[in-house]
Design an enzyme around this catalytic site. Sequence first.
Site, PDB file in Angstrom:
ATOM      1  N   ASP A  69       0.574  -1.573  -0.330  1.00 17.17           N
ATOM      2  CA  ASP A  69      -0.093  -0.022   0.443  1.00 17.17           C
ATOM      3  C   ASP A  69       0.767   1.242  -0.017  1.00 17.17           C
ATOM      4  O   ASP A  69       1.909   1.565  -0.035  1.00 17.17           O
ATOM      5  CB  ASP A  69      -0.208  -0.286   1.215  1.00 17.17           C
ATOM      6  CG  ASP A  69      -0.127   0.160   2.234  1.00 17.17           C
ATOM      7  OD1 ASP A  69       0.961  -0.971   2.748  1.00 17.17           O
ATOM      8  OD2 ASP A  69      -1.314  -0.953   3.562  1.00 17.17           O
ATOM      9  N   ASN A 138      -7.347  -3.296  15.047  1.00 18.61           N
ATOM     10  CA  ASN A 138      -8.865  -3.692  14.770  1.00 18.61           C
ATOM     11  C   ASN A 138      -8.676  -4.725  13.725  1.00 18.61           C
ATOM     12  O   ASN A 138      -9.805  -5.302  12.980  1.00 18.61           O
ATOM     13  CB  ASN A 138      -9.411  -2.792  13.770  1.00 18.61           C
ATOM     14  CG  ASN A 138      -9.319  -2.052  12.417  1.00 18.61           C
ATOM     15  OD1 ASN A 138      -7.518  -2.917  11.894  1.00 18.61           O
ATOM     16  ND2 ASN A 138      -9.795  -0.778  11.742  1.00 18.61           N
ATOM     17  N   HIS A 140      -6.698  -4.877  10.766  1.00 20.03           N
ATOM     18  CA  HIS A 140      -6.987  -4.738   8.938  1.00 20.03           C
ATOM     19  C   HIS A 140      -5.474  -5.183   8.795  1.00 20.03           C
ATOM     20  O   HIS A 140      -4.414  -5.800   9.909  1.00 20.03           O
ATOM     21  CB  HIS A 140      -6.549  -3.851   8.696  1.00 20.03           C
ATOM     22  CG  HIS A 140      -5.753  -2.293   9.141  1.00 20.03           C
ATOM     23  ND1 HIS A 140      -5.943  -1.121   9.854  1.00 20.03           N
ATOM     24  CD2 HIS A 140      -4.593  -2.218   9.405  1.00 20.03           C
ATOM     25  CE1 HIS A 140      -4.639  -0.121  10.387  1.00 20.03           C
ATOM     26  NE2 HIS A 140      -3.616  -1.507   9.789  1.00 20.03           N
ATOM     27  N   GLU A 145      -9.864  -2.082   6.022  1.00 23.60           N
ATOM     28  CA  GLU A 145     -10.489  -1.730   7.404  1.00 23.60           C
ATOM     29  C   GLU A 145     -11.040  -2.639   7.172  1.00 23.60           C
ATOM     30  O   GLU A 145     -12.016  -3.185   6.087  1.00 23.60           O
ATOM     31  CB  GLU A 145     -10.274  -0.289   7.311  1.00 23.60           C
ATOM     32  CG  GLU A 145      -8.975   0.456   6.828  1.00 23.60           C
ATOM     33  CD  GLU A 145      -8.471   0.987   8.872  1.00 23.60           C
ATOM     34  OE1 GLU A 145      -8.884  -0.203   9.607  1.00 23.60           O
ATOM     35  OE2 GLU A 145      -7.670   1.585   8.254  1.00 23.60           O
TER      36      GLU A 145
HETATM   37  C1  F6R Z   1       1.656  -0.797   6.160  1.00 23.20           C
HETATM   38  C2  F6R Z   1       0.541  -2.366   6.852  1.00 23.20           C
HETATM   39  C3  F6R Z   1      -0.896  -2.079   8.200  1.00 23.20           C
HETATM   40  C4  F6R Z   1       0.815  -2.618   8.524  1.00 23.20           C
HETATM   41  C5  F6R Z   1      -0.204  -2.650  10.541  1.00 23.20           C
HETATM   42  C6  F6R Z   1       0.298  -2.800  11.694  1.00 23.20           C
HETATM   43  O1  F6R Z   1       2.133  -1.518   4.704  1.00 23.20           O
HETATM   44  O2  F6R Z   1      -0.326  -2.373   5.392  1.00 23.20           O
HETATM   45  O3  F6R Z   1      -1.651  -2.782   8.115  1.00 23.20           O
HETATM   46  O4  F6R Z   1       0.566  -3.622   8.497  1.00 23.20           O
HETATM   47  O5  F6R Z   1      -1.663  -1.123  10.312  1.00 23.20           O
HETATM   48  O6  F6R Z   1       1.041  -1.843  11.619  1.00 23.20           O
HETATM   49  P1  F6R Z   1       2.528  -1.280  12.614  1.00 23.20           P
HETATM   50  O7  F6R Z   1       3.185  -3.164  12.356  1.00 23.20           O
HETATM   51  O8  F6R Z   1       3.089  -0.261  13.164  1.00 23.20           O
HETATM   52  O9  F6R Z   1       1.925  -2.258  13.959  1.00 23.20           O
END
Ligand code: F6R
Length: 244
Positions: A69, A138, A140, A145
């Site tokens: 992303d 959550n 995701h 989401e």
């Molecule tokens: C990152 C992404 C997100 C993260 C998720 C966890 O490219 O797509 O889904 O993997 O938000 O983030 P952290 O590792 O910062 O807790």
Amino acid sequence: MAVKIYVTKNYDELSKVAANILAAKVVLKPDCVLGLATGSTPIGTYKNLIKKYEDGDLDFSKVTTVNLDEYRGLERTHDQSYYYFMHDNLFDHVNLRKDASFLPDGSKPDAAKECEAYEEKVASLGYADIQLLGIGRNGHIGFNEPCDEFIQKTHCVDLTESTIEANKRFFASANDVPKQAYTMGIGTIMNAKSILILASGKDKAEAVKNSFFGPVTPQVPASILQFHQDVTLVVDEEAYSLCK
Ligand code: F6R
């Protein structure tokens, strides 16, 4: 459930195990497509991969990468863009070819066109051989989401208030956090031949439990991984604490 689960003592051990799994893929298939993620969780994994490269144990010269992303509306030179993050944390430190790494381009304003082009790019590469994922509190994955359906392909999403809130620490203020992102869809992720998902810390315990030990529902996007045939979850004791 087909998910393979490795529980590690802590984040350092998790990062080593994750790097070993990715490194094994590169050794077995030097021209593999690595699907990569940003966020705080994979930083230790990338450090370990860089170390293996520096020690002469890993060669990225034939590898291609695709990322999950990117924020919409940020130039690639912006220090909070995922393009910048990937260069800073991995690409600039290993021998990946400059033209072998792909992320959605957040500076492209035509969302439909950019998302379609990115989906086609990932499809033309045959999707990821192994897709690295973090998980949101959550549930995701990527920027998919919780919602009422699993959205299949790369698409533009409005970030939720909680995601904007969680990310504002990296920007001057919450107002500066981009409000949208381009993300691989659930189908794009599920097309990866294998999945490596990482979770560390108490904050993620609820999400891990709901994703891997609850019903499969788009309200917990990562729960779809229960239907993938080759998933490895590497999780530290804190993140696994509600699963016992
Ligand atoms: C990152 C992404 C997100 C993260 C998720 C966890 O490219 O797509 O889904 O993997 O938000 O983030 P952290 O590792 O910062 O807790």
